[in-house]
Write a protein that holds these residues in place. Structure first.
Motif, PDB file in Angstrom:
ATOM      1  N   CYS A  91      -2.789   9.126   6.262  1.00 38.50           N
ATOM      2  CA  CYS A  91      -2.245   7.816   5.924  1.00 38.50           C
ATOM      3  C   CYS A  91      -1.695   7.452   7.349  1.00 38.50           C
ATOM      4  CB  CYS A  91      -0.797   8.194   4.997  1.00 38.50           C
ATOM      5  SG  CYS A  91      -1.388   8.587   3.275  1.00 38.50           S
ATOM      6  N   PHE A  92      -1.981   6.226   7.795  1.00 40.52           N
ATOM      7  CA  PHE A  92      -1.586   5.813   8.776  1.00 40.52           C
ATOM      8  C   PHE A  92      -1.196   4.214   8.904  1.00 40.52           C
ATOM      9  CE2 PHE A  92      -6.100   5.618   9.409  1.00 40.52           C
ATOM     10  CZ  PHE A  92      -6.440   4.484  10.147  1.00 40.52           C
ATOM     11  N   HIS A  97      -4.557   2.517   6.511  1.00 40.81           N
ATOM     12  CA  HIS A  97      -5.537   3.320   5.584  1.00 40.81           C
ATOM     13  C   HIS A  97      -4.788   4.323   5.028  1.00 40.81           C
ATOM     14  CE1 HIS A  97      -9.296   5.420   4.799  1.00 40.81           C
ATOM     15  NE2 HIS A  97      -8.776   6.464   5.032  1.00 40.81           N
ATOM     16  N   ALA A  98      -5.270   4.934   3.894  1.00 36.90           N
ATOM     17  CA  ALA A  98      -4.502   5.939   3.136  1.00 36.90           C
ATOM     18  C   ALA A  98      -5.568   6.534   2.173  1.00 36.90           C
ATOM     19  CB  ALA A  98      -3.067   5.662   2.427  1.00 36.90           C
ATOM     20  N   SER A 101      -6.235   0.436   1.794  1.00 35.96           N
ATOM     21  CA  SER A 101      -6.184  -0.228   2.805  1.00 35.96           C
ATOM     22  C   SER A 101      -5.439  -1.504   2.659  1.00 35.96           C
ATOM     23  CB  SER A 101      -7.443  -0.559   3.752  1.00 35.96           C
ATOM     24  OG  SER A 101      -7.185  -0.921   4.890  1.00 35.96           O
ATOM     25  N   ASP A 102      -4.275  -1.806   3.108  1.00 42.20           N
ATOM     26  CA  ASP A 102      -3.483  -3.047   2.967  1.00 42.20           C
ATOM     27  C   ASP A 102      -4.208  -4.244   3.681  1.00 42.20           C
ATOM     28  OD1 ASP A 102      -1.233  -5.077   3.251  1.00 42.20           O
ATOM     29  OD2 ASP A 102      -0.263  -3.204   2.433  1.00 42.20           O
ATOM     30  N   SER A 147       0.835  -1.131  -0.091  1.00 46.45           N
ATOM     31  CA  SER A 147       0.049  -0.155  -0.021  1.00 46.45           C
ATOM     32  C   SER A 147       0.875   1.379   0.275  1.00 46.45           C
ATOM     33  CB  SER A 147      -0.993   0.140   1.113  1.00 46.45           C
ATOM     34  OG  SER A 147      -0.217  -0.374   2.126  1.00 46.45           O
ATOM     35  N   ILE A 148       1.810   1.219   0.785  1.00 42.75           N
ATOM     36  CA  ILE A 148       2.788   2.500   0.576  1.00 42.75           C
ATOM     37  C   ILE A 148       3.429   2.699  -0.855  1.00 42.75           C
ATOM     38  CG2 ILE A 148       4.860   3.490   1.466  1.00 42.75           C
ATOM     39  CD1 ILE A 148       4.567   1.963   4.083  1.00 42.75           C
TER      40      ILE A 148
END
Length: 89
Positions: A25-26, A37-38, A51-52, A7-8
């Motif tokens: 983004c966290f 979540h981002a 979301s990963d 996800s990043i």
């Protein structure tokens, strides 16, 4: 909402493709190498939340399809996004 792995990297990729910004983004913990979540923002509008799958205990089916609609103000912006996206096709 798109569920994926990496996800990043995905957020960075889509921000580059759409000349967008990320927000909210966290990670679930400081040790995570993925976002829980981002959000991706284009022209002040959140268009994609990511979301990963590593964050969830649910079994996701890989390679499910998703579709989202984007509009562009001009052809130059569309071409720029397409040039980045086609590299991952």
């Amino acid at each position: 909402m798109a569920y994926l792995s990496g996800s990043i990297e995905a957020v960075d990729f889509y921000c580059k493709a759409f000349n967008a910004a990320s927000k909210n983004c966290f990670k679930a913990s400081d040790d995570d190498d993925f976002y829980a979540h981002a959000e991706i923002v284009i022209n002040s509008q959140t268009v994609l939340a990511i979301s990963d799958i590593s964050h969830y205990s649910t079994n996701f089916i890989r390679e499910n399809n998703m579709q989202f609609w984007l509009t562009f103000d001009d052809e130059k912006s569309l071409d720029a996004a397409y040039d980045v996206l086609k590299q991952k096709a």
